[in-house]
Scaffold this motif. Structure first.
Motif, PDB file in Angstrom:
ATOM      1  N   THR A 131      69.873  46.199  17.971  1.00 58.41           N
ATOM      2  CA  THR A 131      70.140  47.243  18.954  1.00 58.41           C
ATOM      3  C   THR A 131      70.244  48.600  18.271  1.00 58.41           C
ATOM      4  OG1 THR A 131      71.368  45.667  20.316  1.00 58.41           O
ATOM      5  CG2 THR A 131      71.740  47.999  20.750  1.00 58.41           C
ATOM      6  N   PRO A 132      69.529  49.612  18.780  1.00 58.89           N
ATOM      7  CA  PRO A 132      69.623  50.944  18.170  1.00 58.89           C
ATOM      8  C   PRO A 132      71.064  51.451  18.172  1.00 58.89           C
ATOM      9  CG  PRO A 132      67.788  50.846  19.728  1.00 58.89           C
ATOM     10  CD  PRO A 132      68.584  49.579  19.912  1.00 58.89           C
ATOM     11  N   ILE A 133      71.449  52.109  17.101  1.00 55.32           N
ATOM     12  CA  ILE A 133      72.816  52.606  16.968  1.00 55.32           C
ATOM     13  C   ILE A 133      72.814  54.117  16.811  1.00 55.32           C
ATOM     14  CG2 ILE A 133      73.598  50.458  15.887  1.00 55.32           C
ATOM     15  CD1 ILE A 133      73.522  51.919  13.194  1.00 55.32           C
ATOM     16  N   LEU A 134      73.977  54.702  17.061  1.00 57.46           N
ATOM     17  CA  LEU A 134      74.157  56.115  16.749  1.00 57.46           C
ATOM     18  C   LEU A 134      74.303  56.236  15.236  1.00 57.46           C
ATOM     19  CD1 LEU A 134      76.691  57.210  19.523  1.00 57.46           C
ATOM     20  CD2 LEU A 134      74.250  57.716  19.418  1.00 57.46           C
TER      21      LEU A 134
ATOM     22  N   THR B  43      67.490  63.455  24.030  1.00 59.34           N
ATOM     23  CA  THR B  43      66.181  63.300  23.407  1.00 59.34           C
ATOM     24  C   THR B  43      65.615  64.661  23.010  1.00 59.34           C
ATOM     25  OG1 THR B  43      65.250  63.217  25.644  1.00 59.34           O
ATOM     26  CG2 THR B  43      65.596  61.128  24.524  1.00 59.34           C
ATOM     27  N   GLU B  44      66.083  65.710  23.682  1.00 55.00           N
ATOM     28  CA  GLU B  44      65.722  67.078  23.318  1.00 55.00           C
ATOM     29  C   GLU B  44      66.945  67.962  23.512  1.00 55.00           C
ATOM     30  OE1 GLU B  44      62.290  68.628  25.288  1.00 55.00           O
ATOM     31  OE2 GLU B  44      61.136  66.777  25.038  1.00 55.00           O
ATOM     32  N   GLY B  45      67.010  69.065  22.747  1.00 51.14           N
ATOM     33  CA  GLY B  45      68.132  69.982  22.864  1.00 51.14           C
ATOM     34  C   GLY B  45      69.379  69.432  22.188  1.00 51.14           C
ATOM     35  N   ASN B  46      70.506  70.131  22.394  1.00 53.80           N
ATOM     36  CA  ASN B  46      71.765  69.665  21.809  1.00 53.80           C
ATOM     37  C   ASN B  46      72.946  70.145  22.631  1.00 53.80           C
ATOM     38  OD1 ASN B  46      71.433  72.417  20.946  1.00 53.80           O
ATOM     39  ND2 ASN B  46      73.078  72.086  19.491  1.00 53.80           N
ATOM     40  N   ILE B  47      74.082  69.528  22.391  1.00 51.58           N
ATOM     41  CA  ILE B  47      75.333  69.874  23.070  1.00 51.58           C
ATOM     42  C   ILE B  47      76.340  70.228  21.989  1.00 51.58           C
ATOM     43  CG2 ILE B  47      77.122  69.082  24.677  1.00 51.58           C
ATOM     44  CD1 ILE B  47      75.120  66.922  25.599  1.00 51.58           C
ATOM     45  N   THR B  48      77.058  71.317  22.178  1.00 50.02           N
ATOM     46  CA  THR B  48      78.052  71.735  21.191  1.00 50.02           C
ATOM     47  C   THR B  48      79.434  71.787  21.825  1.00 50.02           C
ATOM     48  OG1 THR B  48      77.685  74.106  21.665  1.00 50.02           O
ATOM     49  CG2 THR B  48      76.369  73.104  19.903  1.00 50.02           C
ATOM     50  N   LEU B  49      80.428  71.501  21.024  1.00 47.18           N
ATOM     51  CA  LEU B  49      81.838  71.623  21.407  1.00 47.18           C
ATOM     52  C   LEU B  49      82.507  72.517  20.376  1.00 47.18           C
ATOM     53  CD1 LEU B  49      84.469  70.791  22.904  1.00 47.18           C
ATOM     54  CD2 LEU B  49      84.585  68.811  21.371  1.00 47.18           C
ATOM     55  N   GLY B  50      82.997  73.649  20.833  1.00 47.79           N
ATOM     56  CA  GLY B  50      83.605  74.585  19.887  1.00 47.79           C
ATOM     57  C   GLY B  50      82.643  74.992  18.791  1.00 47.79           C
TER      58      GLY B  50
ATOM     59  N   ARG C  87      76.685  65.552  17.692  1.00 53.01           N
ATOM     60  CA  ARG C  87      76.173  64.543  16.773  1.00 53.01           C
ATOM     61  C   ARG C  87      76.763  64.680  15.377  1.00 53.01           C
ATOM     62  NH1 ARG C  87      70.071  65.684  18.785  1.00 53.01           N
ATOM     63  NH2 ARG C  87      70.950  67.766  18.601  1.00 53.01           N
ATOM     64  N   CYS C  88      77.449  65.797  15.123  1.00 53.34           N
ATOM     65  CA  CYS C  88      78.043  66.025  13.810  1.00 53.34           C
ATOM     66  C   CYS C  88      79.569  65.983  13.859  1.00 53.34           C
ATOM     67  CB  CYS C  88      77.588  67.374  13.250  1.00 53.34           C
ATOM     68  SG  CYS C  88      75.801  67.481  12.980  1.00 53.34           S
ATOM     69  N   ILE C  89      80.119  65.521  15.007  1.00 55.67           N
ATOM     70  CA  ILE C  89      81.572  65.404  15.147  1.00 55.67           C
ATOM     71  C   ILE C  89      81.943  63.928  15.053  1.00 55.67           C
ATOM     72  CG2 ILE C  89      83.583  65.863  16.604  1.00 55.67           C
ATOM     73  CD1 ILE C  89      81.994  68.081  17.955  1.00 55.67           C
TER      74      ILE C  89
END
Length: 595
Positions: free
Chosen positions: A329-332, A401-408, A413-415
């Protein structure tokens, strides 16, 4: 191009213990061969007792000492054989224990790394089948199949070799029924495929009719058409029975002939008939027929066992395929330490975010907006527009699949996961509670919370009094002595979020499962809890979000409008149409998430 060198699913799963299984199979086979030595000894002793030296080539000694040695060798071989079988079984079970332990840990570790959205597309039964039922099936394969196959092959090989060594002509006649068995077996396996397809078709019709019959009971009772409903169901049952008879009739006949060919009495009859002819022709003595009468019928049982084992191998293959599928199964992907980011503040930004399950299932396209701190942003739109998917992307159930979401300012994906869920809490329509105490369910994200902190969170969620009414209060176990309604389970979920105290909160139809009384309690709990937080709210009822700071209208996977309630009404666009139709979302095709 298909890779023909790719090992099968069973080979892939059993690779870590392949050597142990080979050893256990050889030990079981060799041990079984040694346990059959006493049979040859019995025939030899019989020849000595009758004073016929026809079998003395087996043990060329004087008759006085030959009997004792024959008995001694037989007993020694018997015990050595039993010991080898025992060691083989022990080796197989130890290898099986190692494999099962590794598979259970590997599947659990894999599931800990998959996107949370993966679970929303699967029932608990599917996951349980691969993690529990299929691994149990593989246990039967590793612990029993190979040693049983080794014993069966050992019996067949040593018996055939022994009979050929005694007299190849008599051996060929004694073994004559066994080729007949394979001919009838092949005929049974090559039956016409049309009856099989008809049976599958009728079985599908029965399944559909059963669902229609059960779900339509209230209607047929209310309108007095039970006779027709019963007739449709009865016709489907009769059709399945007829199709099953057509399918199994030829199959059962062929299998009956195959089994009759290698029944011990059949083989013994062939041996005695052939032996009579050989004795009459002077080719053999009566005592020389004895080993054939003792050994040849003994081949029947292991041959049938081998056939059964190979037939059952199909279910093990399916189990291995499902386990491999779970392990693949694909993972993060884990975040390298050098790439980890720490949020500064609680502003959430969606930058041209798109998501697709596959090229044919685009769910969200180019969404860009900002959740300002301490504001409420609501998402509305037809079912299937991508509302829940948008919320799940913020919770990192999936990655865009495209773009990104940021928090602060930090990419989700880097938190690190534990840090992410300290900033973002959620109360979803589909509440998942674990089989544990109510206290443990509330403290799921904060296991070190004190009893007082847990109770304070429950009070804030308006569920404290209901918990105290349970047989053991906060120690009551979900699913045992804690039977909760949908609205009460939602309030447990709210208490869980309250305990984490996140600055950003996602509410996805949080009151959908509640009755009127529970909905009021939930609304009050959420209103108090939402104060001073950044909220992302998904709702079908427009009157519940009309006071939001911003409303996003999704349609056909895109954000088509955004603004306040008043601004959207003035534009007289899609939102205004929805509001004019009674303030409720227009239901269209349900959002489908492929497994």
């Amino acid at each position: 191009m298909v890779n023909t060198n790719q090992p099968g699913p069973i080979s892939q799963v059993l690779a870590p213990i392949r050597g142990h299984l080979i050893v256990s199979t050889l030990l079981a086979g060799l041990g079984t061969m040694l346990t059959l030595v006493p049979l040859a000894g019995i025939a030899h002793i019989a020849a000595l007792a009758l004073g016929q030296p026809g079998l003395t080539k087996l043990w060329p000694m004087q008759p006085q000492s030959a009997v004792g040695w024959t008995v001694a060798v037989g007993v020694i071989c018997l015990f050595i054989g039993m010991t080898l079988i025992l060691v083989g079984e022990l080796t197989a079970h130890l290898a099986d224990n190692r494999l099962v332990h590794q598979l259970r840990l590997a599947t659990a570790q894999r599931l800990a790394k998959v996107p949370l959205g993966w679970f929303s597309n699967r029932t608990s039964g599917e996951v349980k089948q691969a993690m529990q039922d299929d691994i149990v099936t593989l246990h039967s394969l590793t612990a029993h199949f190979y040693t049983a196959a080794g014993r069966a092959c050992g019996v067949i090989l040593i018996s055939v070799a022994y009979l050929l060594w005694l007299d190849w002509r008599m051996a060929l006649l004694a073994l004559l029924p066994f080729p007949g068995f394979f001919l009838f077996l092949r005929r049974a396996m090559n039956t016409d495929d049309a009856p099989r397809q008809d049976f599958v078709t009728q079985l599908g019709r029965l399944n559909s009719t059963t669902v229609e019959f059960v779900t339509g009971i209230p209607v047929v009772k209310a309108f007095g058409v039970t006779g027709k409903a019963h007739a449709n169901y009865r016709d489907a049952v009769d059709s399945v029975a007829k199709a099953f008879t057509k399918l199994t009739g030829p199959l059962v006949a062929s299998m009956a002939h195959a089994h009759a060919m290698i029944a011990p009495i059949t083989v013994l009859g062939v041996v005695l008939a052939s032996g009579t002819v050989f004795v009459g022709l002077g080719w053999m003595t009566p005592v020389e027929i004895l080993p054939f009468a003792l050994v040849a019928p003994g081949i029947c049982a292991p041959l049938l066992l081998l056939h059964t084992l190979l037939h059952d191998l199909g279910s093990a293959t399916g189990a291995a395929q499902r386990v491999i599928g779970l392990l693949e199964t694909p993972i993060l992907e884990p975040i390298p330490t050098t790439q980890q980011q720490t949020p500064v503040g609680n502003e959430v930004r969606f930058h041209n975010v798109s998501y697709a399950y596959d090229p044919q299932h685009q769910v969200l396209s180019g969404g860009s907006f900002t959740l300002q701190p301490n504001t409420i942003t609501a998402i509305v739109g037809p079912s299937g527009a991508g509302k829940s998917t948008l919320a799940q992307l913020l919770l990192r159930f999936f990655d865009p699949t495209e773009g990104n979401i940021t928090l602060g300012g930090a990419d989700l994906r880097c938190i690190e996961a534990s840090q992410l869920y300290r900033h973002i809490g959620f109360v979803l329509q589909d509440v998942r509670l674990i089989h544990a105490s109510v206290r443990d369910n509330i403290a799921l994200g904060h296991p070190s919370a004190s009893a007082q902190e847990v109770e304070s969170a429950a009070r804030a969620a308006n569920i404290h009094d209901r918990i105290l009414a349970l047989p053991r209060g906060y120690d009551s176990v979900i699913g045992e002595d804690a039977q909760l309604s949908g609205g009460e389970r939602q309030r447990i979920s709210v208490a869980r979020a309250v305990l984490l105290d996140p600055p950003v909160l996602v509410l996805d139809e949080a009151t959908a499962a509640a009755d009127a009384q529970n909905e009021v309690a939930l609304q009050n709990a959420l209103s108090d809890f939402a104060q001073g937080r950044t909220l992302l709210v998904i709702a079908h009822r427009l009157d519940t979000i009309m006071h939001a700071d911003r409303i996003l209208v999704l349609e056909n996977t895109r954000i088509v409008e955004q603004g306040t309630h008043e601004q959207l009404l003035q534009r007289n666009g899609r939102y205004a149409q929805l509001w004019a139709k009674g303030g409720y979302d227009i239901p269209v095709a349900e959002e489908v998430q492929p497994c």
